[in-house]
Design a protein around this motif. Structure first.
Motif, PDB file in Angstrom:
ATOM      1  N   LYS A 181       0.850  -1.185   0.000  1.00 56.26           N
ATOM      2  CA  LYS A 181       0.000   0.000   0.000  1.00 56.26           C
ATOM      3  C   LYS A 181       0.888   1.239   0.000  1.00 56.26           C
ATOM      4  O   LYS A 181       2.016   1.187   0.457  1.00 56.26           O
ATOM      5  CB  LYS A 181      -0.943   0.023   1.210  1.00 56.26           C
ATOM      6  N   ASN A 182       0.385   2.324  -0.526  1.00 57.30           N
ATOM      7  CA  ASN A 182       1.064   3.613  -0.422  1.00 57.30           C
ATOM      8  C   ASN A 182       0.731   4.232   0.927  1.00 57.30           C
ATOM      9  O   ASN A 182      -0.313   3.934   1.515  1.00 57.30           O
ATOM     10  CB  ASN A 182       0.633   4.555  -1.548  1.00 57.30           C
ATOM     11  N   GLN A 183       1.598   5.119   1.398  1.00 54.61           N
ATOM     12  CA  GLN A 183       1.372   5.762   2.688  1.00 54.61           C
ATOM     13  C   GLN A 183       0.010   6.449   2.771  1.00 54.61           C
ATOM     14  O   GLN A 183      -0.631   6.417   3.815  1.00 54.61           O
ATOM     15  CB  GLN A 183       2.461   6.796   2.975  1.00 54.61           C
ATOM     16  N   GLY A 184      -0.423   7.074   1.717  1.00 53.13           N
ATOM     17  CA  GLY A 184      -1.685   7.810   1.724  1.00 53.13           C
ATOM     18  C   GLY A 184      -2.925   6.959   1.575  1.00 53.13           C
ATOM     19  O   GLY A 184      -4.043   7.465   1.703  1.00 53.13           O
ATOM     20  N   ASP A 227       3.419   0.581  17.109  1.00 53.81           N
ATOM     21  CA  ASP A 227       3.599   2.002  16.789  1.00 53.81           C
ATOM     22  C   ASP A 227       4.689   2.208  15.745  1.00 53.81           C
ATOM     23  O   ASP A 227       4.602   3.108  14.914  1.00 53.81           O
ATOM     24  CB  ASP A 227       3.952   2.799  18.052  1.00 53.81           C
ATOM     25  N   SER A 228       5.718   1.361  15.776  1.00 50.83           N
ATOM     26  CA  SER A 228       6.848   1.512  14.857  1.00 50.83           C
ATOM     27  C   SER A 228       6.450   1.340  13.389  1.00 50.83           C
ATOM     28  O   SER A 228       7.179   1.768  12.503  1.00 50.83           O
ATOM     29  CB  SER A 228       7.950   0.513  15.206  1.00 50.83           C
ATOM     30  N   THR A 229       5.287   0.727  13.113  1.00 50.72           N
ATOM     31  CA  THR A 229       4.846   0.537  11.731  1.00 50.72           C
ATOM     32  C   THR A 229       4.336   1.836  11.116  1.00 50.72           C
ATOM     33  O   THR A 229       4.284   1.961   9.901  1.00 50.72           O
ATOM     34  CB  THR A 229       3.724  -0.511  11.621  1.00 50.72           C
ATOM     35  N   GLY A 230       3.927   2.785  11.963  1.00 56.41           N
ATOM     36  CA  GLY A 230       3.340   4.014  11.460  1.00 56.41           C
ATOM     37  C   GLY A 230       1.931   3.834  10.932  1.00 56.41           C
ATOM     38  O   GLY A 230       1.284   4.789  10.507  1.00 56.41           O
ATOM     39  N   LEU A 231       1.432   2.599  10.943  1.00 58.52           N
ATOM     40  CA  LEU A 231       0.086   2.316  10.441  1.00 58.52           C
ATOM     41  C   LEU A 231      -0.959   2.681  11.487  1.00 58.52           C
ATOM     42  O   LEU A 231      -0.722   2.546  12.688  1.00 58.52           O
ATOM     43  CB  LEU A 231      -0.053   0.831  10.086  1.00 58.52           C
ATOM     44  N   THR A 232      -2.117   3.123  11.017  1.00 58.08           N
ATOM     45  CA  THR A 232      -3.249   3.395  11.880  1.00 58.08           C
ATOM     46  C   THR A 232      -4.309   2.339  11.604  1.00 58.08           C
ATOM     47  O   THR A 232      -4.725   2.166  10.454  1.00 58.08           O
ATOM     48  CB  THR A 232      -3.844   4.793  11.613  1.00 58.08           C
ATOM     49  N   LEU A 233      -4.725   1.620  12.639  1.00 58.60           N
ATOM     50  CA  LEU A 233      -5.820   0.660  12.519  1.00 58.60           C
ATOM     51  C   LEU A 233      -7.116   1.441  12.638  1.00 58.60           C
ATOM     52  O   LEU A 233      -7.422   1.983  13.698  1.00 58.60           O
ATOM     53  CB  LEU A 233      -5.721  -0.406  13.610  1.00 58.60           C
ATOM     54  N   LEU A 281      -6.760  -0.159   7.314  1.00 65.22           N
ATOM     55  CA  LEU A 281      -5.469   0.435   7.651  1.00 65.22           C
ATOM     56  C   LEU A 281      -5.246   1.726   6.883  1.00 65.22           C
ATOM     57  O   LEU A 281      -5.646   1.839   5.717  1.00 65.22           O
ATOM     58  CB  LEU A 281      -4.322  -0.520   7.299  1.00 65.22           C
ATOM     59  N   GLN A 282      -4.559   2.658   7.537  1.00 64.38           N
ATOM     60  CA  GLN A 282      -4.191   3.919   6.902  1.00 64.38           C
ATOM     61  C   GLN A 282      -2.765   4.271   7.292  1.00 64.38           C
ATOM     62  O   GLN A 282      -2.273   3.863   8.347  1.00 64.38           O
ATOM     63  CB  GLN A 282      -5.133   5.018   7.379  1.00 64.38           C
ATOM     64  N   GLY A 283      -2.086   5.044   6.436  1.00 61.83           N
ATOM     65  CA  GLY A 283      -0.754   5.549   6.749  1.00 61.83           C
ATOM     66  C   GLY A 283       0.317   4.495   6.640  1.00 61.83           C
ATOM     67  O   GLY A 283       0.239   3.576   5.834  1.00 61.83           O
ATOM     68  N   GLY A 284       1.349   4.628   7.483  1.00 60.73           N
ATOM     69  CA  GLY A 284       2.434   3.652   7.518  1.00 60.73           C
ATOM     70  C   GLY A 284       3.792   4.289   7.291  1.00 60.73           C
ATOM     71  O   GLY A 284       3.925   5.303   6.613  1.00 60.73           O
ATOM     72  N   THR A 285       4.803   3.665   7.876  1.00 57.76           N
ATOM     73  CA  THR A 285       6.192   4.040   7.673  1.00 57.76           C
ATOM     74  C   THR A 285       6.714   3.253   6.475  1.00 57.76           C
ATOM     75  O   THR A 285       6.476   2.047   6.376  1.00 57.76           O
ATOM     76  CB  THR A 285       7.021   3.698   8.931  1.00 57.76           C
ATOM     77  N   VAL A 286       7.401   3.919   5.572  1.00 54.70           N
ATOM     78  CA  VAL A 286       7.900   3.258   4.361  1.00 54.70           C
ATOM     79  C   VAL A 286       8.770   2.064   4.747  1.00 54.70           C
ATOM     80  O   VAL A 286       9.620   2.151   5.628  1.00 54.70           O
ATOM     81  CB  VAL A 286       8.693   4.247   3.484  1.00 54.70           C
ATOM     82  N   GLY A 287       8.515   0.935   4.092  1.00 49.72           N
ATOM     83  CA  GLY A 287       9.263  -0.291   4.341  1.00 49.72           C
ATOM     84  C   GLY A 287       8.328  -1.452   4.639  1.00 49.72           C
ATOM     85  O   GLY A 287       7.107  -1.334   4.523  1.00 49.72           O
ATOM     86  N   GLN A 288       8.925  -2.582   4.994  1.00 48.88           N
ATOM     87  CA  GLN A 288       8.164  -3.787   5.312  1.00 48.88           C
ATOM     88  C   GLN A 288       7.680  -3.706   6.760  1.00 48.88           C
ATOM     89  O   GLN A 288       8.484  -3.519   7.669  1.00 48.88           O
ATOM     90  CB  GLN A 288       9.050  -5.026   5.105  1.00 48.88           C
ATOM     91  N   ALA A 345      -9.411   8.807   7.273  1.00 45.15           N
ATOM     92  CA  ALA A 345     -10.142   8.153   6.195  1.00 45.15           C
ATOM     93  C   ALA A 345     -11.586   7.907   6.592  1.00 45.15           C
ATOM     94  O   ALA A 345     -11.929   7.848   7.763  1.00 45.15           O
ATOM     95  CB  ALA A 345      -9.480   6.825   5.847  1.00 45.15           C
ATOM     96  N   SER A 346     -12.443   7.719   5.617  1.00 40.55           N
ATOM     97  CA  SER A 346     -13.841   7.396   5.877  1.00 40.55           C
ATOM     98  C   SER A 346     -14.151   5.970   5.437  1.00 40.55           C
ATOM     99  O   SER A 346     -15.278   5.647   5.122  1.00 40.55           O
ATOM    100  CB  SER A 346     -14.756   8.390   5.163  1.00 40.55           C
ATOM    101  N   LEU A 347     -13.130   5.112   5.392  1.00 38.68           N
ATOM    102  CA  LEU A 347     -13.297   3.718   5.021  1.00 38.68           C
ATOM    103  C   LEU A 347     -14.135   3.014   6.086  1.00 38.68           C
ATOM    104  O   LEU A 347     -13.797   3.028   7.261  1.00 38.68           O
ATOM    105  CB  LEU A 347     -11.920   3.048   4.914  1.00 38.68           C
ATOM    106  N   THR A 348     -15.252   2.421   5.681  1.00 37.99           N
ATOM    107  CA  THR A 348     -16.154   1.785   6.642  1.00 37.99           C
ATOM    108  C   THR A 348     -15.959   0.273   6.669  1.00 37.99           C
ATOM    109  O   THR A 348     -15.492  -0.322   5.700  1.00 37.99           O
ATOM    110  CB  THR A 348     -17.622   2.093   6.294  1.00 37.99           C
ATOM    111  N   PRO A 349     -16.338  -0.384   7.770  1.00 35.18           N
ATOM    112  CA  PRO A 349     -16.243  -1.843   7.860  1.00 35.18           C
ATOM    113  C   PRO A 349     -17.200  -2.515   6.876  1.00 35.18           C
ATOM    114  O   PRO A 349     -18.142  -1.887   6.387  1.00 35.18           O
ATOM    115  CB  PRO A 349     -16.666  -2.149   9.297  1.00 35.18           C
ATOM    116  N   PRO A 350     -17.000  -3.827   6.622  1.00 34.46           N
ATOM    117  CA  PRO A 350     -17.899  -4.555   5.724  1.00 34.46           C
ATOM    118  C   PRO A 350     -19.331  -4.557   6.242  1.00 34.46           C
ATOM    119  O   PRO A 350     -19.561  -4.561   7.452  1.00 34.46           O
ATOM    120  CB  PRO A 350     -17.330  -5.978   5.718  1.00 34.46           C
TER     121      PRO A 350
END
Length: 142
Positions: A23-26, A55-61, A75-82, A117-122
């Protein structure tokens, strides 16, 4: 919303690390794990999902949800890398599975990481854990 099949995994029978598509950061995207391989007996279901996003992933659940056939997370965001996320599943018969899933986060330009983000659950999913929802179905996050 229907979870995106291109970001869904059929888990390995052994506790191996698997990968979701990058995924891209955005991006604000949904990722799923099919549950059938975890249910061994007739009528067994996955009753609880716990998601560990360090927290180190930079991802937001944004949310996590269970439907009868899959566990899905937003998921949203993230720190570049695996980056590694750990999912813990508990079944109606007391089985407990812990699976680590990798996701590559790619740099992008013009990212909107500062915007929620406004991504909603299934549709029809049970959101884990109980969360406050806004009138339009989005999960309230702080």
């Amino acid at each position: 919303m229907t979870p995106c099949a291109s970001r869904s995994l059929y888990p390995a029978q052994t506790a191996t690390i698997q990968n979701w598509p990058a995924k891209n950061q955005g991006d604000a995207l949904d990722y799923s794990l099919y549950l059938a391989p975890f249910c061994c007996d007739q009528g067994e279901t996955v009753t609880r999902l716990t998601v560990d996003v360090p927290d180190s992933t930079g991802l937001t659940l944004l949310w996590s949800a269970l439907t009868p056939d899959r566990a899905t997370i937003g998921l949203q965001g993230g720190t570049v890398g695996q980056q590694a996320i750990t999912l813990t599943l508990e079944t109606s018969l007391g089985r407990r599975y812990v699976r680590t899933v990798q996701i590559a986060v790619l740099a992008d330009s013009g990212s909107v990481d500062g915007v929620q983000a406004s991504l909603t659950p299934p549709d029809g999913a049970e959101v884990q854990p109980d969360a406050l929802t806004l009138p339009d179905g989005r999960i309230l996050t702080l």
